[in-house]
Design a protein around this motif. Structure first.
Motif, PDB file in Angstrom:
ATOM      1  N   PRO A  52      -4.220   9.269 -16.674  1.00  0.00           N
ATOM      2  CA  PRO A  52      -3.223   8.139 -16.119  1.00  0.00           C
ATOM      3  C   PRO A  52      -3.603   7.934 -14.628  1.00  0.00           C
ATOM      4  O   PRO A  52      -3.616   6.614 -14.178  1.00  0.00           O
ATOM      5  N   GLY A  53      -4.326   8.654 -14.002  1.00  0.00           N
ATOM      6  CA  GLY A  53      -4.592   8.505 -12.684  1.00  0.00           C
ATOM      7  C   GLY A  53      -5.923   7.685 -12.630  1.00  0.00           C
ATOM      8  O   GLY A  53      -5.840   6.815 -11.823  1.00  0.00           O
ATOM      9  N   LEU A  54      -6.876   7.725 -13.547  1.00  0.00           N
ATOM     10  CA  LEU A  54      -8.044   6.756 -13.412  1.00  0.00           C
ATOM     11  C   LEU A  54      -7.688   5.588 -14.129  1.00  0.00           C
ATOM     12  O   LEU A  54      -8.162   4.413 -13.543  1.00  0.00           O
ATOM     13  N   LEU A  55      -6.737   5.305 -14.968  1.00  0.00           N
ATOM     14  CA  LEU A  55      -6.167   4.154 -15.309  1.00  0.00           C
ATOM     15  C   LEU A  55      -5.471   3.403 -14.036  1.00  0.00           C
ATOM     16  O   LEU A  55      -5.780   2.240 -13.804  1.00  0.00           O
ATOM     17  N   PHE A  56      -4.654   3.984 -13.304  1.00  0.00           N
ATOM     18  CA  PHE A  56      -4.055   3.682 -12.109  1.00  0.00           C
ATOM     19  C   PHE A  56      -5.044   3.061 -11.128  1.00  0.00           C
ATOM     20  O   PHE A  56      -4.797   1.960 -10.603  1.00  0.00           O
ATOM     21  N   CYS A  57      -6.102   3.928 -10.960  1.00  0.00           N
ATOM     22  CA  CYS A  57      -7.236   3.451 -10.116  1.00  0.00           C
ATOM     23  C   CYS A  57      -7.979   2.267 -10.439  1.00  0.00           C
ATOM     24  O   CYS A  57      -8.232   1.322  -9.258  1.00  0.00           O
ATOM     25  N   ILE A  58      -8.088   2.141 -11.599  1.00  0.00           N
ATOM     26  CA  ILE A  58      -8.759   0.929 -12.186  1.00  0.00           C
ATOM     27  C   ILE A  58      -8.171  -0.346 -12.065  1.00  0.00           C
ATOM     28  O   ILE A  58      -8.431  -1.517 -11.592  1.00  0.00           O
ATOM     29  N   LEU A  59      -6.683  -0.319 -12.187  1.00  0.00           N
ATOM     30  CA  LEU A  59      -5.566  -1.176 -12.005  1.00  0.00           C
ATOM     31  C   LEU A  59      -5.515  -1.505 -10.691  1.00  0.00           C
ATOM     32  O   LEU A  59      -5.487  -2.787 -10.499  1.00  0.00           O
ATOM     33  N   SER A  60      -5.507  -0.860  -9.987  1.00  0.00           N
ATOM     34  CA  SER A  60      -5.186  -0.821  -8.408  1.00  0.00           C
ATOM     35  C   SER A  60      -6.693  -1.637  -7.880  1.00  0.00           C
ATOM     36  O   SER A  60      -6.419  -2.524  -7.150  1.00  0.00           O
ATOM     37  N   ALA A  61      -7.959  -1.182  -8.377  1.00  0.00           N
ATOM     38  CA  ALA A  61      -9.160  -1.875  -7.659  1.00  0.00           C
ATOM     39  C   ALA A  61      -8.933  -3.423  -8.247  1.00  0.00           C
ATOM     40  O   ALA A  61      -9.362  -4.360  -7.420  1.00  0.00           O
ATOM     41  N   VAL A  92       0.672  -1.206   0.017  1.00  0.00           N
ATOM     42  CA  VAL A  92      -0.026   0.035  -0.046  1.00  0.00           C
ATOM     43  C   VAL A  92       0.860   1.140  -0.108  1.00  0.00           C
ATOM     44  O   VAL A  92       0.737   2.005  -0.675  1.00  0.00           O
ATOM     45  N   TYR A  93       1.846   1.209   0.788  1.00  0.00           N
ATOM     46  CA  TYR A  93       3.057   2.301   0.985  1.00  0.00           C
ATOM     47  C   TYR A  93       3.526   2.495  -0.639  1.00  0.00           C
ATOM     48  O   TYR A  93       3.757   3.686  -0.933  1.00  0.00           O
ATOM     49  N   VAL A  94       3.979   1.570  -1.006  1.00  0.00           N
ATOM     50  CA  VAL A  94       4.760   1.404  -2.289  1.00  0.00           C
ATOM     51  C   VAL A  94       3.761   2.139  -3.470  1.00  0.00           C
ATOM     52  O   VAL A  94       4.258   2.812  -4.354  1.00  0.00           O
ATOM     53  N   LEU A  95       2.543   1.744  -3.477  1.00  0.00           N
ATOM     54  CA  LEU A  95       1.473   1.977  -4.572  1.00  0.00           C
ATOM     55  C   LEU A  95       1.306   3.478  -4.320  1.00  0.00           C
ATOM     56  O   LEU A  95       1.064   4.339  -5.242  1.00  0.00           O
ATOM     57  N   LEU A  96       0.935   3.973  -3.130  1.00  0.00           N
ATOM     58  CA  LEU A  96       0.532   5.431  -2.762  1.00  0.00           C
ATOM     59  C   LEU A  96       1.740   6.219  -3.100  1.00  0.00           C
ATOM     60  O   LEU A  96       1.786   7.368  -3.920  1.00  0.00           O
ATOM     61  N   ASP A  97       3.059   6.277  -2.951  1.00  0.00           N
ATOM     62  CA  ASP A  97       4.141   6.533  -3.141  1.00  0.00           C
ATOM     63  C   ASP A  97       4.383   6.654  -4.690  1.00  0.00           C
ATOM     64  O   ASP A  97       4.564   7.801  -5.195  1.00  0.00           O
ATOM     65  N   PHE A  98       4.405   5.745  -5.216  1.00  0.00           N
ATOM     66  CA  PHE A  98       4.537   5.688  -6.740  1.00  0.00           C
ATOM     67  C   PHE A  98       3.362   6.594  -7.424  1.00  0.00           C
ATOM     68  O   PHE A  98       3.811   7.320  -8.286  1.00  0.00           O
ATOM     69  N   PHE A  99       2.007   6.519  -6.863  1.00  0.00           N
ATOM     70  CA  PHE A  99       1.113   7.346  -7.359  1.00  0.00           C
ATOM     71  C   PHE A  99       1.313   8.568  -7.264  1.00  0.00           C
ATOM     72  O   PHE A  99       1.168   9.618  -8.225  1.00  0.00           O
TER      73      PHE A  99
END
Length: 539
Positions: free
Chosen positions: A492-501, A476-483
């Motif tokens: 890109p933010g929307l795509l990242f959220c879809i992939l994260s879900a 979770v830390y890695v993903l948030l830091d990366f985001f």
């Protein structure tokens, strides 16, 4: 022990020429003839292939439920898989994590290195347990236990993890080649040279299991000697080292290095690899005592191997803590320029420290790329159940990493910091793959219908899932830091959220798949061959 037993235990090489180097025991103990059963012929992706599996001596005739007494000679015969497994703890990605942690955090993260290694040992022991008890490695179990769509996703995740790790290993080897040849070859050419290790791997394999394991032991010894020499030459503070190992310290400035240490130690492909490597020893799964004996010996040799790997990682971290912590070079040191920085700091001694570093890095990179090829073979064979010639299988799995590595080497070989940026991306990629190997492993090793009496007990099961919880928090830390630091823009933010879900949803499915089943269904007859023994103990 009577004379006949002494004679059996001291006879390690068979006279039968057909056994060649794979036969370590007398022919009356185990047969290595080229005639295999139909079951053996049908095995895909099995460790070292069926003709290289050998047995060990039973010291004395025992009841099937009784574990034979400890034997140093039998421990020696079981020694080998743990050495290959430990190499993943020493690959160039780990070496870079160590040197950056030492340079930026000093001695303060040595305690995390220790506890990460202990957690890694627990995971690897569970992986070995699954392989010994079931006679199948984790990729094969996943193929048989999960529905097609889930096992395809697990295979893709495993391949991504192998490729990400292999790129770092190949790049590390290529950097070592550049150091030892004084930069005669550009980085991409060094990568091409490194690609030839698949043929080295096949050459070693043709000489038998024990000779190949000995070659890896020599590479680990080379790393130990090289980095120990640097450690002695640097003369780090013994008091600060001891405090760093025993006293936990963490602050906001070192959190990224802490995550890097933890992420490098637990590698997804190594979990699949170890469950396959332990099958190089012949164990009668119908005999409780023999299975427990194998688990005991593998536990000992894996523990010793990881103690050695911990010491090597400690040597690297303390050398860079001593030389660069608190300096203006601390934040810029990386795998690509570490050799030059070391030469500037510690050069002028009896032996050029640049070349000592290069030799250690070459041993780390070369050994880890070969074990990465092994892991890729087992993962491909286990998940897809395909039959390929071993040369073709090695070339295909090698190409998965070499082709993107050459492209990245050309694109990123422009400055000292470019490769470090690439490695940060690869570390993120590997970190988010860890749950897709841990969840299947913890699920399999906890199920009685798969493990029989060798399923883990409730306490160890809780510890294992706690480890997964720690891994998920780090992810979770890695993903948030990366985001926050990388993703810009709405799309890109929307795509990242879809992939994260989707990522989180798949993890929830894997965890809930067995936990949500009624107890009557959880004890269903599995497709996997199991120990059909009444449960009278919980090991």
């Amino acid at each position: 022990m009577d004379p006949d037993e002494n004679e059996a235990e001291n006879s390690f090489i068979a006279d039968d020429e057909s056994c060649e180097s794979n036969q370590l025991l007398p022919s009356h103990v185990v047969c290595c003839s080229p005639s295999y059963s139909e079951e053996e012929k049908d095995i895909e992706g099995r460790a070292y292939f069926s003709q290289q599996v050998y047995g060990v001596i039973e010291v004395e005739a025992l009841d099937d439920n009784q574990t034979p007494p400890f034997s140093w000679k039998k421990l020696w015969l079981y020694t080998g898989p743990g050495i290959l497994m430990s190499i993943a703890f020493l690959d160039p990605g780990n070496i870079e994590g160590d040197l950056q942690a030492g340079a930026i955090a000093g001695y303060s993260l040595l305690w995390l290195l220790l506890w990460s290694t202990i957690m890694g040992l627990l995971i690897q022991l569970l992986s070995a347990r699954v392989g010994v008890v079931t006679g199948k490695h984790l990729a094969e179990l996943c193929r048989e236990e999960y529905p097609p769509w889930a096992r395809i996703l697990l295979w893709v995740m495993a391949e991504v993890a192998v490729i990400a790790a292999d790129i770092q290993e190949v790049v590390g080897t290529a950097i070592a080649i550049q150091i030892l040849t004084n930069g005669v070859f550009p980085l991409w050419a060094s990568v091409v040279i490194t690609a030839a290790d698949c043929f080295v791997f096949l050459f070693l394999e043709s000489y038998g299991v024990r000779k190949m394991e000995a070659a890896f032991a020599i590479m680990v010894m080379t790393m130990a000697i090289s980095f120990a020499y640097m450690f002695v030459d640097a003369k780090p503070s013994g008091k600060e080292l001891l405090v760093g190992v025993l006293v936990p310290k963490l602050n906001s400035r070192t959190i990224q290095q802490a995550v890097g240490i933890f992420g490098c130690i637990i590698t997804p492909h190594n979990i699949y690899l170890h469950s396959a490597l332990v099958q190089s020893r012949k164990v009668d799964k119908k005999k409780i005592g023999q299975v427990q004996e194998a688990i005991n010996y593998y536990s000992i040799e894996s523990s010793v191997a990881l103690v050695v790997s911990f010491m090597i990682n400690l040597f690297v971290m303390t050398v860079f803590a001593k030389g660069f912590y608190g300096t203006n070079k601390a934040n810029s040191v990386g795998l690509e320029n570490a050799g030059r920085y070391l030469e500037e700091k510690y050069g002028g001694g009896l032996l050029p420290i640049l070349y000592i570093w290069g030799i250690g890095l070459l041993a780390a990179g070369q050994s880890s790329t070969i074990t990465g090829t092994y892991a890729g073979q087992f993962i491909m064979g286990g998940f897809l159940n395909i039959q390929l010639n071993e040369w073709l299988r090695a070339v295909i799995t090698r190409s998965f990493a070499i082709v993107p590595t050459i492209i990245l080497a050309i694109l990123f070989d422009t400055s000292d910091g470019a490769m470090d940026v690439m490695n940060e991306w690869l570390n993120v990629l590997q970190s988010i793959q860890i749950p897709f190997s841990l969840i299947p492993l913890f699920t399999m090793v906890s199920r009685e219908d798969i493990m029989g009496i060798f399923k883990i007990g409730p306490t160890l099961e809780k510890v294992a899932w706690t480890v997964l919880g720690v891994v998920m928090l780090i992810n979770v830390y890695v993903l948030l830091d990366f985001f926050l630091n990388t993703i810009n823009g709405l799309l890109p933010g929307l795509l990242f959220c879809i992939l994260s879900a989707a990522y989180i949803g798949f993890i929830i499915y894997l965890i809930a798949r067995d936990a949500s089943l009624p107890i009557t269904l959880r004890t269903r007859t599995s497709k996997i061959e199991r120990l059909r023994i009444p449960q009278h103990q919980d090991l």
